[in-house]
Design a protein around this motif. Structure first.
Motif, PDB file in Angstrom:
ATOM      1  N   GLY A   1       0.811  -1.306   0.099  1.00 21.14           N
ATOM      2  CA  GLY A   1      -0.077  -0.107   0.134  1.00 21.14           C
ATOM      3  C   GLY A   1       0.867   1.223   0.044  1.00 21.14           C
ATOM      4  N   LEU A   2       2.106   1.264  -0.320  1.00 22.80           N
ATOM      5  CA  LEU A   2       2.915   2.325  -0.530  1.00 22.80           C
ATOM      6  C   LEU A   2       2.830   3.154  -1.946  1.00 22.80           C
ATOM      7  N   ILE A   3       2.657   2.489  -2.698  1.00 22.08           N
ATOM      8  CA  ILE A   3       2.476   3.137  -4.420  1.00 22.08           C
ATOM      9  C   ILE A   3       1.339   2.532  -4.957  1.00 22.08           C
ATOM     10  N   GLU A   4       1.120   3.287  -5.830  1.00 20.14           N
ATOM     11  CA  GLU A   4      -0.233   3.454  -6.777  1.00 20.14           C
ATOM     12  C   GLU A   4       0.241   3.297  -8.082  1.00 20.14           C
ATOM     13  N   ALA A   5       0.114   2.455  -8.894  1.00 20.67           N
ATOM     14  CA  ALA A   5       0.565   2.112 -10.252  1.00 20.67           C
ATOM     15  C   ALA A   5      -0.707   1.989 -11.318  1.00 20.67           C
ATOM     16  N   THR A   6      -0.563   2.728 -12.380  1.00 19.95           N
ATOM     17  CA  THR A   6      -1.671   2.726 -13.471  1.00 19.95           C
ATOM     18  C   THR A   6      -0.906   2.680 -14.796  1.00 19.95           C
ATOM     19  N   GLY A   7      -1.701   2.431 -15.744  1.00 19.67           N
ATOM     20  CA  GLY A   7      -1.085   2.756 -17.176  1.00 19.67           C
ATOM     21  C   GLY A   7      -1.082   4.204 -17.551  1.00 19.67           C
ATOM     22  N   GLY A   8      -0.897   4.168 -18.972  1.00 20.73           N
ATOM     23  CA  GLY A   8      -1.183   5.746 -19.578  1.00 20.73           C
ATOM     24  C   GLY A   8       0.149   6.705 -19.488  1.00 20.73           C
ATOM     25  N   VAL A   9       1.444   5.832 -19.736  1.00 20.89           N
ATOM     26  CA  VAL A   9       2.507   6.495 -19.799  1.00 20.89           C
ATOM     27  C   VAL A   9       2.906   7.108 -21.375  1.00 20.89           C
ATOM     28  N   ASP A  10       3.136   8.144 -21.387  1.00 18.61           N
ATOM     29  CA  ASP A  10       3.211   8.735 -22.849  1.00 18.61           C
ATOM     30  C   ASP A  10       4.531   8.403 -23.353  1.00 18.61           C
ATOM     31  N   VAL A  11       4.778   7.052 -24.000  1.00 17.38           N
ATOM     32  CA  VAL A  11       6.049   6.704 -24.331  1.00 17.38           C
ATOM     33  C   VAL A  11       6.626   7.517 -25.639  1.00 17.38           C
TER      34      VAL A  11
END
Length: 341
Positions: free
Chosen positions: A315-325
């Motif tokens: 519960g230390l980090i929140e990760a999602t998609g959506g990186v603008d490569v």
């Protein structure tokens, strides 16, 4: 018939570095050569921004293995901007801190590593809050990480902290955070069979690399304070990006200076850097390509993937998609073009 040709004496390793790197203003200032040397042959000249000899060289060649600016070593780097990777995520720490840069992802990853006892220490850059001079810190707990949070732009001498860690048998492994040149040095040592290189590289379990366009010498801080007409201790944090240096004062006021006006303070070796995304890291982190308040995280190795997974589970980090490569590639190519590479 006698051959009267004069045979030049073989160069010692530090002399090879001097001729091929230091005198050509190619030195990255990473201190990899200093840190790996078992004889303490080298020290760092802060004014010249390069190492120099202080004791006799034992010709172990470990320094040559570590230097990211020797042409042969530069050829070993992945050729593209992004480098190898498993996945990309947009990430941010779930807990906040006013000193966090772009969501505090690095602090969250380091907390996971320390809390789960995956490493004995975290090695990061801290800063003197009075004059804003940065220095290497060896961190043992989450509280220390919170104090050291935030980006520093005036030194990349993190590896000097490893000199004591190498000799300390009670410290088995560390998580280390560095700019691309530091990551390159550790990455090269990880691939080396030199016994002194292995001794250092084996201590680094997690190598967290930062996106970096350029870094500055220590005279930047007095200059920024002068231009903003404030003492250095009134500066709470700085953030370089989108063509400007954004400065947040302790009062909450935000000021900005164009990065183009600070070119004279860029470290000389930065003009020959061919790495924007820290391609030899386990995970790379930067603001480019992510949403506001988050960081783009490039997971490159199974070790990096495991660390991210543990940070999420805790519960230390929140990760999602959506990186603008495309945005990351654009800035990386801009750096290469700027440096004539």
């Amino acid at each position: 018939m006698l051959n009267n040709a004069i045979i030049a004496p073989a160069l010692l390793p530090f002399q090879e570095l001097e001729q091929a790197v230091w005198k050509k203003d190619l030195c990255a200032g990473c201190r990899g050569c200093i840190t790996v040397c078992p004889a303490n042959t080298l020290a760092y000249d802060q004014k010249l921004e390069r190492p120099y000899q202080i004791t006799p060289c034992i010709d172990c060649k470990a320094c040559l293995e570590a230097c990211p600016r020797i042409p042969l070593n530069m050829e070993k780097l992945p050729p593209d901007v992004l480098g190898p990777y498993i996945q990309m995520k947009s990430v941010r720490a779930k807990a906040g801190n006013s000193r966090y840069q772009n969501g505090g992802a690095v602090t969250a990853l380091l907390k996971a590593a320390l809390q789960e006892e995956l490493v004995d220490r975290a090695v990061v850059m801290g800063v003197d809050r009075w004059d804003l001079n940065a220095y290497p810190c060896i961190i043992e707990d989450a509280e220390g990480l919170e104090r050291a949070a935030g980006s520093k732009y005036t030194t990349n001498g993190i590896l000097e902290a490893m000199r004591g860690i190498i000799k300390d048998e009670s410290i088995r492994s560390v998580a280390l955070v560095g700019t691309p040149c530091t990551v390159q040095a550790i990455g090269l040592l990880r691939k080396s069979s030199n016994e002194y290189a292995e001794r250092l590289a084996h201590k680094v379990r997690f190598l967290i690399g930062l996106f970096c366009f350029e870094s500055f010498d220590s005279s930047l801080i007095p200059e920024v304070a002068r231009r903003l007409s404030v003492p250095s201790w009134r500066i709470a944090k700085m953030n370089a990006g989108e063509g400007k240096l954004t400065v947040t004062l302790r009062s909450g006021e935000v000021r900005a200076l164009p990065l183009s006006s600070l070119t004279d303070f860029v470290r000389p070796g930065c003009f020959k850097c061919n790495d924007f995304t820290s391609r030899l890291a386990d995970v790379s982190v930067g603001s480019v390509g992510s949403a506001h308040g988050s960081s783009a995280l490039i997971v490159r190795t199974p070790e990096g993937a495991g660390l991210l997974e543990i940070a999420e589970e805790n519960g230390l980090i929140e990760a999602t998609g959506g990186v603008d490569v495309a945005a990351i590639e654009k800035v990386g190519k801009l750096k290469l073009k700027k440096n004539g590479l």
